[in-house]
Design an enzyme around this catalytic site. Structure first.
Site, PDB file in Angstrom:
ATOM      1  N   ASN B 389       0.819  -1.207   0.000  1.00  0.00           N
ATOM      2  CA  ASN B 389       0.000   0.000   0.000  1.00  0.00           C
ATOM      3  C   ASN B 389       0.858   1.264   0.000  1.00  0.00           C
ATOM      4  O   ASN B 389       1.129   1.833  -1.066  1.00  0.00           O
ATOM      5  CB  ASN B 389      -0.952  -0.034   1.193  1.00  0.00           C
ATOM      6  CG  ASN B 389      -2.026   1.033   1.131  1.00  0.00           C
ATOM      7  OD1 ASN B 389      -1.959   1.924   0.297  1.00  0.00           O
ATOM      8  ND2 ASN B 389      -3.001   0.955   2.000  1.00  0.00           N
ATOM      9  N   ASP B 390       1.312   1.679   1.173  1.00  0.00           N
ATOM     10  CA  ASP B 390       2.039   2.953   1.294  1.00  0.00           C
ATOM     11  C   ASP B 390       3.215   3.085   0.329  1.00  0.00           C
ATOM     12  O   ASP B 390       3.477   4.171  -0.176  1.00  0.00           O
ATOM     13  CB  ASP B 390       2.549   3.129   2.721  1.00  0.00           C
ATOM     14  CG  ASP B 390       1.424   3.407   3.699  1.00  0.00           C
ATOM     15  OD1 ASP B 390       0.328   3.755   3.225  1.00  0.00           O
ATOM     16  OD2 ASP B 390       1.641   3.254   4.908  1.00  0.00           O
TER      17      ASP B 390
END
Lengths: 103, 467
Positions: B389-390
């Site tokens: 994600n990040d």
């Protein structure tokens, strides 16, 4: 500061530099096996534990020596074994795959 | 020094050289295994040399031999068993455990040596440092290992006054070391240093979140090395000093790399209380996202010529590595080139994801490091993001948010993007991922393992011409 101490500190400083030089060349792909291999290397503490055990002569000394030797031995054997297991998995592509990739 | 002791010293020096050469051989996966074996043989040589010395000295009592033999046998047996049985996803906690025992052994031998009384003043300061650093490593690594294993909650555990307790422990540890330098054979300062060190390790690691573990493990690894080097000072054994320094250097480099890859300072991680780790916070979508099915994704992948997979910890958490490998093989059979873009913090320790992929037979040249991956991502027809994600959030390139400045994988450079994710939950920085709202992105909402198996099944049904 006396001479043996100074020698030991010198050795420490130089070994740190060698460590930085050698480790910075290790690719990110191998960082986990690297850490587990260095893990095994600090298992050298086992020989220190053996030396301490060799001069133990009372119950407390024996207890400390037993724990230190057990910890050290677990560190050495486990560290090298798990590193080897991981490094065994890293394989190069076979010839066929190599050609496949070139197409 | 008699002949045997002198010969043993040379043997030990040779072992230290082999440790350095062994680590040097880890510069390439092709030679790494040999390097590890060289190091292991050198270790065996060092142990044999030491054994010869203590036999020659003749100071070991009968009980001493029994203690030595049973201790070594028990340790070796346990270590081997753990190493053979551990699942690759659980390697971080095992490494952490080995950090703990290494640090613990360093503490014990310093205590044993100082209590013996003939250590002298010279050994007192390094002895004190050994005890404190080793104790911090021991308790800290046990907590870290527990967090990774799920025995200790992996979320940051913060309680009122925690900072004060940490500071108190640190202060007591320093006081203990200073007191010990003045009174080397006195058990009181020794116990103070030991207790303070143990408490400090617990107090520092408890508030750190699970996702910060790559930094924590690396740092504790460095600490173990330093503790062992200090033990070398205490016993006047240069081999311990060299080996400890090598490990310390390695741990320091990895700590720095991990902290940089997370865009956080080492200090802010140690101070902790940030980053919940694995549990996604459920939140509404950032913007309109396009939801796709496994069949859609299968078509995209099967007719692509170049696919880049971006695996994250979510893949390992869902145990989907095998399914990913199967999908990769199917695509490669169709002539699709598949590479893997691996962010430094994709796993729970440095390089963890690479091991997980190696385990399912992905050849290492296919694993691309951050910069290498970013150079090829723009040529990718499809970027398949699984459980990451990040590290893919383009917001990191803009100033003024939690991710600003973090090195990311330029997934948005690919022609099409597929994100496999369970929900629109946030990553560890607690931010919406702008990548998900990109018009090129299709979101496949599912557990990584189920999704990859479904995509693979769909790819299998295509009888279209192989390219």
């Amino acid at each position: 500061m006396n001479t043996p101490m100074l020698t030991a500190v010198t050795v420490f400083a130089l070994a740190l530099l060698i460590g930085f030089a050698v480790i910075s060349k290790v690719p990110a792909t191998l960082h986990t096996p690297l850490m587990s291999a260095t893990n095994a290397v600090h298992g050298i503490v086992l020989i220190g534990a053996m030396l301490v055990a060799s001069s133990a002569d009372d119950a407390l000394g024996y207890a400390i020596a037993f724990a230190a030797v057990a910890f050290g031995a677990a560190n050495v054997v486990g560290g090298y074994a798990v590193s080897d297991r991981m490094l065994h998995m890293f394989r190069a592509p076979t010839r066929g795959e190599e050609e496949e990739a070139k197409r | 020094m008699n002949v045997i002791e002198e010969a043993a010293r040379y043997a030990l020096l040779g072992a230290a050289v082999c440790f350095a050469v062994g680590l040097h051989l880890m510069k390439s996966p092709a030679t790494a295994r040999r390097g590890n074996l060289l190091s292991a043989w050198a270790m065996a040589g060092a142990v044999a040399a030491t054994l010869t010395v203590i036999v020659a000295r003749g100071t070991v009592t009968g009980t001493g031999w029994i203690v030595l033999a049973t201790g070594a046998a028990l340790g070796a047996f346990t270590g081997l068993r753990l190493a053979r049985r551990v699942r690759m996803t659980a390697v971080p906690q095992l490494v952490s455990l080995f950090n703990a025992v290494g640090g613990g052994a360093a503490v014990l031998l310093a205590i044993g040596h100082l209590l013996d009384g003939d250590a002298g003043v010279r050994a007192a300061l390094p002895g004190g440092l050994d005890i404190v650093i080793g104790a911090v490593t021991f308790s800290g690594s046990l907590i870290a290992s527990g967090k990774l294993q799920g025995i200790v909650p992996s979320r940051p555990l913060v309680f009122k006054g925690a900072r004060a307790v940490t500071l108190l422990c640190a202060g007591s540890a320093v006081a203990g070391v200073l007191w010990l330098s003045a009174a080397p054979a006195d058990p009181a300062p020794l116990l103070l240093a030991l207790g303070a060190g143990l408490a400090f390790g617990v107090a520092v690691v408890l508030p750190i979140g699970g996702a910060d573990m790559p930094v924590v493990i690396s740092l504790l690894n460095a600490c173990t090395g330093i503790a062992v080097a200090m033990a070398g000072f205490v016993l006047d054994e240069q081999t311990l000093v060299i080996a400890g320094a090598l490990v310390g250097a390695s741990g320091a480099i990895l700590t720095k790399l991990m902290a940089d890859a997370m865009n956080r300072s080492i200090m802010s991680i140690i101070l902790g209380g940030f980053g919940t780790g694995d549990e996604p916070v459920l939140a509404g979508p950032a913007g309109p996202v396009r939801s796709v099915t496994a069949e859609d994704v299968a078509i995209q992948l099967a007719y692509a010529s170049r696919v880049i997979v971006v695996p994250g910890y979510g893949l390992a958490a869902a145990r989907g590595q095998q399914e990913l490998a199967q999908l990769t093989r199917l695509l490669e059979e169709r002539g699709v080139a598949v590479d893997f873009a691996i962010h430094p913090v994709a796993g729970r320790m440095p390089g963890h994801m690479n091991v997980l992929l190696a385990e399912v037979d992905v050849p290492y040249p296919r694993m691309k490091e951050l910069e290498e991956a970013n150079a090829v991502l723009q040529q990718a027809d499809v970027a398949l993001v699984v459980g990451a994600n990040d590290v893919t959030n383009p917001a990191a390139r803009r100033p003024g948010n939690a991710l600003s400045g973090m090195p990311i994988l330029d997934v948005d450079a690919a022609r099409q993007i597929v994100v496999v994710k369970r929900s629109m939950g946030h990553g560890y920085a607690g931010m919406d991922n702008e990548l998900f709202a990109d018009p090129k992105t299709g979101m496949l909402f599912a557990d990584a393992r189920t999704a990859l198996a479904a995509i693979a099944a769909a790819v299998r049904t295509f009888s279209g011409p192989k390219r």
